[in-house]
Design an enzyme around this catalytic site. Structure first.
Site, mmCIF file in Angstrom:
data_model
loop_
_atom_site.group_PDB
_atom_site.id
_atom_site.type_symbol
_atom_site.label_atom_id
_atom_site.label_comp_id
_atom_site.label_asym_id
_atom_site.label_seq_id
_atom_site.Cartn_x
_atom_site.Cartn_y
_atom_site.Cartn_z
ATOM 1 N N ARG A 86 -13.515 -6.763 -11.781
ATOM 2 C CA ARG A 86 -14.992 -6.755 -11.804
ATOM 3 C C ARG A 86 -15.587 -7.753 -10.817
ATOM 4 O O ARG A 86 -16.629 -8.358 -11.111
ATOM 5 C CB ARG A 86 -15.531 -7.058 -13.216
ATOM 6 N N ARG A 100 -22.538 -7.524 -12.130
ATOM 7 C CA ARG A 100 -23.858 -8.085 -12.463
ATOM 8 C C ARG A 100 -23.997 -9.585 -12.264
ATOM 9 O O ARG A 100 -25.105 -10.098 -12.254
ATOM 10 C CB ARG A 100 -24.216 -7.709 -13.903
ATOM 11 N N ARG A 148 -27.986 -2.192 -7.467
ATOM 12 C CA ARG A 148 -27.985 -1.439 -8.733
ATOM 13 C C ARG A 148 -29.405 -0.951 -9.040
ATOM 14 O O ARG A 148 -29.599 0.189 -9.460
ATOM 15 C CB ARG A 148 -27.459 -2.372 -9.825
ATOM 16 N N ASP A 163 -16.096 3.795 -11.773
ATOM 17 C CA ASP A 163 -15.859 3.459 -13.169
ATOM 18 C C ASP A 163 -14.807 4.399 -13.732
ATOM 19 O O ASP A 163 -14.645 5.524 -13.239
ATOM 20 C CB ASP A 163 -17.150 3.577 -13.994
ATOM 21 N N TYR A 175 -12.815 6.600 -25.152
ATOM 22 C CA TYR A 175 -14.266 6.742 -24.932
ATOM 23 C C TYR A 175 -14.714 8.192 -25.120
ATOM 24 O O TYR A 175 -15.795 8.458 -25.649
ATOM 25 C CB TYR A 175 -14.643 6.258 -23.524
HETATM 26 O O1 1CP Z 1 -15.425 -4.619 -9.283
HETATM 27 C C1 1CP Z 1 -14.683 -3.872 -9.944
HETATM 28 O O2 1CP Z 1 -13.799 -4.279 -10.715
HETATM 29 C C2 1CP Z 1 -14.758 -2.384 -9.679
HETATM 30 C C3 1CP Z 1 -15.524 -1.561 -10.523
HETATM 31 C C4 1CP Z 1 -15.212 -1.285 -11.979
HETATM 32 C C5 1CP Z 1 -13.987 -1.080 -12.654
HETATM 33 C C6 1CP Z 1 -12.582 -1.246 -12.124
HETATM 34 C C7 1CP Z 1 -16.239 -1.057 -12.922
HETATM 35 C C8 1CP Z 1 -17.676 -1.168 -12.624
HETATM 36 N N1 1CP Z 1 -15.665 -0.656 -14.095
HETATM 37 C C9 1CP Z 1 -14.306 -0.664 -13.987
HETATM 38 C C10 1CP Z 1 -13.293 -0.287 -14.983
HETATM 39 C C11 1CP Z 1 -13.708 -0.066 -16.394
HETATM 40 N N2 1CP Z 1 -14.842 0.529 -16.870
HETATM 41 C C12 1CP Z 1 -12.868 -0.365 -17.500
HETATM 42 C C13 1CP Z 1 -11.456 -0.899 -17.405
HETATM 43 C C14 1CP Z 1 -11.391 -2.363 -17.151
HETATM 44 C C15 1CP Z 1 -12.013 -3.266 -18.192
HETATM 45 O O3 1CP Z 1 -11.529 -3.287 -19.328
HETATM 46 O O4 1CP Z 1 -12.965 -3.965 -17.823
HETATM 47 C C16 1CP Z 1 -13.560 0.027 -18.660
HETATM 48 C C17 1CP Z 1 -13.090 -0.103 -20.098
HETATM 49 C C18 1CP Z 1 -14.815 0.584 -18.249
HETATM 50 C C19 1CP Z 1 -15.845 1.188 -19.129
HETATM 51 C C20 1CP Z 1 -17.152 0.546 -18.937
HETATM 52 N N3 1CP Z 1 -17.948 0.749 -17.843
HETATM 53 C C21 1CP Z 1 -17.786 -0.407 -19.768
HETATM 54 C C22 1CP Z 1 -17.229 -0.965 -21.082
HETATM 55 C C23 1CP Z 1 -17.834 -0.267 -22.232
HETATM 56 C C24 1CP Z 1 -17.362 -0.688 -23.619
HETATM 57 O O5 1CP Z 1 -18.242 -0.972 -24.434
HETATM 58 O O6 1CP Z 1 -16.159 -0.675 -23.920
HETATM 59 C C25 1CP Z 1 -19.005 -0.755 -19.151
HETATM 60 C C26 1CP Z 1 -20.067 -1.694 -19.663
HETATM 61 C C27 1CP Z 1 -19.075 -0.035 -17.924
HETATM 62 C C28 1CP Z 1 -20.138 -0.095 -16.877
HETATM 63 C C29 1CP Z 1 -19.754 -0.814 -15.644
HETATM 64 N N4 1CP Z 1 -18.687 -0.442 -14.838
HETATM 65 C C30 1CP Z 1 -18.615 -1.275 -13.742
HETATM 66 C C31 1CP Z 1 -19.718 -2.211 -13.852
HETATM 67 C C32 1CP Z 1 -20.037 -3.278 -12.847
HETATM 68 C C33 1CP Z 1 -20.402 -1.917 -15.042
HETATM 69 C C34 1CP Z 1 -21.662 -2.631 -15.548
HETATM 70 C C35 1CP Z 1 -22.805 -1.687 -15.600
HETATM 71 C C36 1CP Z 1 -24.041 -2.001 -14.841
HETATM 72 O O7 1CP Z 1 -24.072 -2.457 -13.694
HETATM 73 O O8 1CP Z 1 -25.080 -1.713 -15.427
#
Ligand code: 1CP
Length: 353
Positions: free
Chosen positions: A33, A37, A46, A83, A159
């Site tokens: 990540r 944010r 964003r 994602d 999910y």
């Molecule tokens: O910079 C990076 O790492 C690249 C982008 C990336 C990656 C590799 C994002 C952007 N998401 C992910 C993987 C991801 N997404 C995982 C696996 C890794 C981990 O455990 O962190 C998972 C479980 C998700 C699912 C997801 N997407 C969630 C979690 C939800 C939950 O409640 O379990 C969330 C909040 C997101 C949204 C998201 N994805 C990425 C970002 C920066 C965000 C934040 C959203 C935003 O900007 O509003």
């Protein structure tokens, strides 16, 4: 640049050196990540995109947010901005990201409901992600490796079945226990889609792939083998046939000591260790395996900063000294992370040279 020049540049990507068997004095560093944010420039892009999935599917904007942390910190690898839920979205399950609430999906809980998914329908959306990768390979510094990724079938399924994030992944576990054959059909769709998705990322220019299994730790022994290990092995094996030189990092978060079994059974080339992985597991348990270890600083230590951050970084570097190692966090950066603490971390790791 001629083909030979391009190959030479790939050879210089120090992120890839541990996968070729090299031990570096200063390990390569990138952070899960690293785009997100906590960076004001991410929040601006964003806002420009409006919708989170629109950001993922707009190559110009997705490439821009991928590059932002590289410009600031010069990490050894960039990770494609996308994602894990792009795969169910491309398969036709509606996915939306409600502001401040996380992902929302129309749940799939039976074999009949699998009819809503279409492998053939993924083409247009996967092509947009591949376009982002191709753009990035053009725009990234030659020395920066590019990591492509997908979610592991088990984690993505949690999910899809729950319809949102959950603390216990109960709905997916219940379906898997009550109707393993039906649940297998969902996993099979995800294996096929993930292979295609990763294959396209490599064809477009990804140097390395990572499979995120965030919820691997919620399954016991036989279930772990069937829903975590077997699908990951299937993906790993097919990609090896198609792209033998592209390393794959697995991240079976919460697997504990079972991560050693995961490595030997799946054939991954790198193992992402979560924050709770004990030091002796990081430094010794994988020694019999031909694998690069990655991890595992606590993301909250990056929020706390200060002397304790430096101390812990030194402890991890000392522990992994002389090993094929990539410095990373044990889970993703959290939004409240002060960007200057990331700079402190990078300076501390690189200061060891
Ligand atoms: O910079 C990076 O790492 C690249 C982008 C990336 C990656 C590799 C994002 C952007 N998401 C992910 C993987 C991801 N997404 C995982 C696996 C890794 C981990 O455990 O962190 C998972 C479980 C998700 C699912 C997801 N997407 C969630 C979690 C939800 C939950 O409640 O379990 C969330 C909040 C997101 C949204 C998201 N994805 C990425 C970002 C920066 C965000 C934040 C959203 C935003 O900007 O509003």
């Amino acid at each position: 640049m001629g083909e030979q020049g391009a190959r030479k540049a790939v050879g210089e990507r120090r992120f890839l050196a541990p996968f070729r068997g090299e031990v570096l004095d200063v390990p390569p560093i990138w952070l899960m990540r690293q785009a997100g944010r906590y960076l004001p420039e991410y929040r601006a892009t964003r806002a420009e995109a409006g919708d989170f999935l629109k950001l993922c599917y707009t190559p110009k904007l997705a490439a821009e947010v991928t590059l932002q942390p590289i410009r600031r910190y010069g990490f050894d690898a960039a990770i494609l901005f996308s994602d894990i839920l792009v795969v169910p979205d491309a398969l036709g399950q509606s996915v939306r990201f409600a502001e401040g609430e996380g992902p929302r999906l129309e749940p799939i809980r039976s074999v009949d409901e699998l009819a809503r998914l279409s492998l053939a329908g993924t083409e247009a959306k996967f092509a947009l992600v591949a376009e982002t990768v191709a753009r990035l390979r053009q725009d990234l510094p030659q020395e920066t490796a590019l990591i492509g990724f997908c979610g592991a079938p088990w984690t993505v399924a949690t999910y899809m079945v729950q319809g949102q994030g959950s603390v216990d992944q109960a709905e997916a576990r219940l379906w898997a226990y009550r109707d393993p054959k039906g649940f297998q059909a969902l996993i099979d769709v995800l294996v096929a889609a993930s292979i295609d998705y990763l294959d396209r990322q490599v064809q477009a220019g990804a140097d390395c792939l990572m499979i995120f299994d965030t919820w691997a730790g919620s399954l016991p022994d036989d279930e772990f083998d069937r829903w975590v290990v077997a699908p990951t092995r299937a993906i790993r094996e097919t990609l090896r046939e198609r792209h033998p030189d592209v390393p794959v990092i697995g991240f079976p978060r919460g697997a504990g000591a079972t991560a050693v079994w995961y490595v030997s059974e799946t054939g991954v080339d790198g193992i992402g260790c979560d924050t709770a992985t004990p030091p002796f597991v990081m430094s010794e348990a994988f020694e019999e395996e031909d694998v690069v270890v990655q991890g595992n600083l606590d993301p909250l230590l990056l929020v706390a900063g200060g002397a304790r951050l430096d101390e812990r970084v030194d402890e991890i570097l000392d522990l992994m000294d002389g090993k094929r190692f990539i410095f990373n966090l044990g889970h993703g950066i959290v939004p409240q992370t002060p960007p200057e603490n990331v700079a402190q971390l990078v300076a501390r790791v690189r200061g060891r040279g």
